[in-house]
Design a protein around this motif. Sequence first.
Motif, PDB file in Angstrom:
ATOM      1  N   GLU A   2       0.841  -1.203   0.000  1.00  0.00           N
ATOM      2  CA  GLU A   2       0.000   0.000   0.000  1.00  0.00           C
ATOM      3  C   GLU A   2       0.874   1.250   0.000  1.00  0.00           C
ATOM      4  O   GLU A   2       0.557   2.248  -0.659  1.00  0.00           O
ATOM      5  CB  GLU A   2      -0.928   0.001   1.216  1.00  0.00           C
ATOM      6  N   LEU A   3       1.972   1.211   0.748  1.00  0.00           N
ATOM      7  CA  LEU A   3       2.910   2.340   0.749  1.00  0.00           C
ATOM      8  C   LEU A   3       3.482   2.545  -0.644  1.00  0.00           C
ATOM      9  O   LEU A   3       3.642   3.689  -1.090  1.00  0.00           O
ATOM     10  CB  LEU A   3       4.033   2.081   1.759  1.00  0.00           C
ATOM     11  N   GLY A   4       3.804   1.464  -1.323  1.00  0.00           N
ATOM     12  CA  GLY A   4       4.333   1.573  -2.677  1.00  0.00           C
ATOM     13  C   GLY A   4       3.374   2.279  -3.609  1.00  0.00           C
ATOM     14  O   GLY A   4       3.773   3.117  -4.428  1.00  0.00           O
ATOM     15  N   LYS A   5       2.078   1.942  -3.493  1.00  0.00           N
ATOM     16  CA  LYS A   5       1.063   2.634  -4.313  1.00  0.00           C
ATOM     17  C   LYS A   5       1.057   4.120  -4.000  1.00  0.00           C
ATOM     18  O   LYS A   5       0.971   4.971  -4.900  1.00  0.00           O
ATOM     19  CB  LYS A   5      -0.322   2.056  -4.029  1.00  0.00           C
ATOM     20  N   LEU A   6       1.110   4.437  -2.707  1.00  0.00           N
ATOM     21  CA  LEU A   6       1.106   5.842  -2.291  1.00  0.00           C
ATOM     22  C   LEU A   6       2.307   6.579  -2.867  1.00  0.00           C
ATOM     23  O   LEU A   6       2.168   7.690  -3.399  1.00  0.00           O
ATOM     24  CB  LEU A   6       1.127   5.932  -0.764  1.00  0.00           C
ATOM     25  N   ILE A   7       3.479   5.990  -2.763  1.00  0.00           N
ATOM     26  CA  ILE A   7       4.696   6.636  -3.272  1.00  0.00           C
ATOM     27  C   ILE A   7       4.587   6.883  -4.781  1.00  0.00           C
ATOM     28  O   ILE A   7       4.938   7.959  -5.278  1.00  0.00           O
ATOM     29  CB  ILE A   7       5.935   5.784  -2.941  1.00  0.00           C
ATOM     30  N   GLU A   8       4.078   5.914  -5.506  1.00  0.00           N
ATOM     31  CA  GLU A   8       3.921   6.070  -6.958  1.00  0.00           C
ATOM     32  C   GLU A   8       2.954   7.204  -7.287  1.00  0.00           C
ATOM     33  O   GLU A   8       3.217   8.031  -8.166  1.00  0.00           O
ATOM     34  CB  GLU A   8       3.439   4.755  -7.570  1.00  0.00           C
ATOM     35  N   ASP A   9       1.827   7.240  -6.578  1.00  0.00           N
ATOM     36  CA  ASP A   9       0.839   8.299  -6.823  1.00  0.00           C
ATOM     37  C   ASP A   9       1.412   9.675  -6.501  1.00  0.00           C
ATOM     38  O   ASP A   9       1.208  10.647  -7.251  1.00  0.00           O
ATOM     39  CB  ASP A   9      -0.412   8.060  -5.971  1.00  0.00           C
ATOM     40  N   CYS A  10       2.122   9.773  -5.373  1.00  0.00           N
ATOM     41  CA  CYS A  10       2.651  11.072  -4.951  1.00  0.00           C
ATOM     42  C   CYS A  10       3.810  11.520  -5.834  1.00  0.00           C
ATOM     43  O   CYS A  10       3.937  12.713  -6.143  1.00  0.00           O
ATOM     44  CB  CYS A  10       3.086  11.017  -3.484  1.00  0.00           C
ATOM     45  N   THR A  11       4.656  10.594  -6.242  1.00  0.00           N
ATOM     46  CA  THR A  11       5.763  10.954  -7.136  1.00  0.00           C
ATOM     47  C   THR A  11       5.225  11.474  -8.464  1.00  0.00           C
ATOM     48  O   THR A  11       5.719  12.471  -9.008  1.00  0.00           O
ATOM     49  CB  THR A  11       6.677   9.734  -7.364  1.00  0.00           C
ATOM     50  N   LYS A  12       4.202  10.812  -8.976  1.00  0.00           N
ATOM     51  CA  LYS A  12       3.564  11.274 -10.220  1.00  0.00           C
ATOM     52  C   LYS A  12       2.931  12.648 -10.022  1.00  0.00           C
ATOM     53  O   LYS A  12       3.057  13.540 -10.880  1.00  0.00           O
ATOM     54  CB  LYS A  12       2.508  10.270 -10.666  1.00  0.00           C
ATOM     55  N   ALA A  13       2.255  12.829  -8.891  1.00  0.00           N
ATOM     56  CA  ALA A  13       1.602  14.110  -8.608  1.00  0.00           C
ATOM     57  C   ALA A  13       2.626  15.233  -8.481  1.00  0.00           C
ATOM     58  O   ALA A  13       2.423  16.341  -9.004  1.00  0.00           O
ATOM     59  CB  ALA A  13       0.769  14.011  -7.337  1.00  0.00           C
ATOM     60  N   TYR A  14       3.741  14.986  -7.801  1.00  0.00           N
ATOM     61  CA  TYR A  14       4.783  16.005  -7.703  1.00  0.00           C
ATOM     62  C   TYR A  14       5.317  16.352  -9.092  1.00  0.00           C
ATOM     63  O   TYR A  14       5.629  17.514  -9.371  1.00  0.00           O
ATOM     64  CB  TYR A  14       5.925  15.530  -6.805  1.00  0.00           C
ATOM     65  N   GLY A  15       5.426  15.348  -9.960  1.00  0.00           N
ATOM     66  CA  GLY A  15       5.878  15.608 -11.325  1.00  0.00           C
ATOM     67  C   GLY A  15       4.915  16.466 -12.108  1.00  0.00           C
ATOM     68  O   GLY A  15       5.311  17.159 -13.052  1.00  0.00           O
ATOM     69  N   ASN A  16       3.633  16.441 -11.699  1.00  0.00           N
ATOM     70  CA  ASN A  16       2.608  17.284 -12.327  1.00  0.00           C
ATOM     71  C   ASN A  16       2.336  18.551 -11.517  1.00  0.00           C
ATOM     72  O   ASN A  16       1.355  19.247 -11.765  1.00  0.00           O
ATOM     73  CB  ASN A  16       1.308  16.503 -12.494  1.00  0.00           C
ATOM     74  N   TYR A  17       3.178  18.822 -10.492  1.00  0.00           N
ATOM     75  CA  TYR A  17       3.068  20.011  -9.644  1.00  0.00           C
ATOM     76  C   TYR A  17       1.721  20.050  -8.915  1.00  0.00           C
ATOM     77  O   TYR A  17       1.155  21.115  -8.678  1.00  0.00           O
ATOM     78  CB  TYR A  17       3.276  21.285 -10.469  1.00  0.00           C
ATOM     79  N   ASP A  18       1.230  18.872  -8.544  1.00  0.00           N
ATOM     80  CA  ASP A  18      -0.089  18.740  -7.945  1.00  0.00           C
ATOM     81  C   ASP A  18       0.049  18.392  -6.461  1.00  0.00           C
ATOM     82  O   ASP A  18       0.009  17.222  -6.073  1.00  0.00           O
ATOM     83  CB  ASP A  18      -0.869  17.657  -8.694  1.00  0.00           C
TER      84      ASP A  18
END
Length: 774
Positions: A615-631
């Motif tokens: 579950e942490l891995g999913k969170l990290i992937e979502d947040c890393t993608k969001a940071y890349g989109n400045y979100d």
Amino acid sequence: MAKLEATSWDPRLEAEIREIWDIEGIPEFKPSNSKIRNFVIDTPPPYPSGKPWHPGALTQYSQIDMIARSARMRGLRVLYPIGIDRNGLPVEIFAERKYRVQMRKTPREEFINLCKHALDELEAYMMGLLKTLGSSGDFQNKYRTDSEEYRQLTQRSFIELWNKGLVYLANRPNNYCVDCNTTIADAEIEYEELPTYLVTIAFKESDGKSSVPVATTRPELLCACQTLIVNPADTRYKKLIGKSAIIPIYGREVPIRAHKSVDPKFGSGIVMVCSYGDYNDVLLFREMKLKEIVAIDIDGKLTAVAGKYAGIPVKDARSQMIQDLREMDPTTKVEQIQHRTPLCDRSRTPIEIIPMEEYYLKQLEFRQELRRLAMKIRFHPPMHRKILLDWIDFISTDYPISRRRYYSTEIPVWFCSKCNMPHLPKPGTYYRPWRDEAPFKKCTKCGNTKFVGETRTFDTWMDSSLTPLFISKYAKDKEFHNLTFPTTLRMQGKEIVRTWLYYTLLKSYLLKGKAPFKEAWVGGLGQDEQGRAMRKSLGNVVDPEPMLARFGSDAFRFWGASEAGQGFDFRYSEERIAGAGKSLTKFWNTCRFISSFPVPERAKLTWTDRWMLNELGKLIEDCTKAYGNYDVFTVSTRVREFLWNVFASNYIEMAKGRAYGDGATKGEQEAAWYTLHRVVRSLLLLLAPITPHITDYIWRRQYGSRSIHLESLPKSERFDVSEKVSESIIEFNAQVWKTKREKGLALKDPINTKVPPSLKQFEKDLVRMHKITH
């Protein structure tokens, strides 16, 4: 590793943490030869127009810092410049109020110095707030748009544009603010429905047989009327087309013409065309080739052509005219209506349209190319590109760039005193033509040796539209410029898309042939709790300083990141900021609990641990993608949801007994310790850009001696766990808790139930957690 002792996060610790940051400094920006590794932020230089600073603007600056910090943690080389915009009208207005002077009645040099002193005070206040907020920008190399270096660049850009044939002088009708005493561009106008009078005036036909009812909201401009118009399809007035009418009071004859722009349903259906009641009058004067009559002067008073009304301010003249018309003709109709009124966005004063000579920058002929560039820029969110495209489509005149003010960059032009030929100097020096001797020996046209310096200044957007060129060292360091321009990201509010963003795009295209940045992050507006704009006139402006002192910067930042989706408006709420502070305290206490356990380097994970880390891995992937989109909205909301609904409420409760060694082997206990710390480490890293103080404080005491802001974002690790497991665990736990409540049992009391077969692998932790008996 030290255990966290305090039972809550103390925002007063933020000042101590910032002192450490001041000593350590931020990573120096050294551009990489690989442009893809350079992350250059075109930071908006804040405008010091007074106190307090709008909390909505502070929210935006906190989000800019979040993007900068996350980019560093993504391994990019970040140029995060800090500047301050110190030119233009608001600065002058603030100085006039502060020192109780009037610009026009104060010697120019003296007034300029007063502006500088006023700005220094405001600048210190704003820079102090940015630092309190935890900004990691380059304060050491802070730039000012009123510095000689910056103004020199503004003048250079003008000289280059002039030499390209893109600037010209012309006498045209211009938007004019009588309070600000200057021309303003279309982009500086806001429209508002305001009450006004619609006056129906009886003109007489030239043959004197009948009257012609003319409806107008500008009766004071009767003296400037040059024709009456009716819609050709309006059967009521077809017989009037081609005839003439006599203007009341002035007795002058004007023709009656047909024009399809007239709305037969507005007023009487007959409109007077005068110079100039509105922009439609301007278009009609051009189309019909009418001779303009200047009825209003730069002080907002009627001119000599108005006869007995000369020298009277517009509003007063309107009232007097209505009174006189009623006395002359009792049939004069006066009704109050709501009228869409153009206002100066600074003074909120209705603008006038006055013919004046100004400098113009060509833009009309480049609209299609600007549109093409706008489509290439990646917008965050994409919906805000439409603001820019709509504005480009709306443009109908070239950009008037000159202003009749003092505290702005001077236009570097001298005129021959004999033939009036304009002369421009070589770029590279900051020029003050109103004060300095001309840098020419003689006129290139007539040989005269005397020159008169230009007294006008540039519109402030001529300065601020150069920020990407300035921070990339245009015309100063070619290698640095080539590696940093176009900049990576423009961050700004949506309210200045049609000004700062548009003019930056225009200037960059005209000077460099390309867009000034690859991406644009456009934020929403900060409003009060009722959804209204914050204005002093409404009495709803909030001073952010007491709020930051009470709740702390991290609480404010966390609230700002999670309050609204990317690009949407948000409402200021101290209650919700307080709630964000409570969330940080809850996070602190979670970290405090986990700090009591050792940190194993490795462990043999149980199925519960694998589920949690997956579950942490999913969170990290979502947040890393969001940071890349400045979100940062997605990051903050995903972390909060994970922290409360998955990690704290479920995993910690399931692993707590094992962590304490309750019926667990040493290996199982260490696996719980390992997973607890692994999750907290990752959450600290994910939250570090958003809440930099609390995360750095905990990190230094738990996981390392150096700042968390020198670390990278966490790496995702996934395990072979069914996607349905989380839902099943959370549902089972919720059902057991509900059953205990219904039976009047405490959560720690035993309960007779069964773990479903689908959760067999997690049975040991679930039985221990709920004290399940069979």
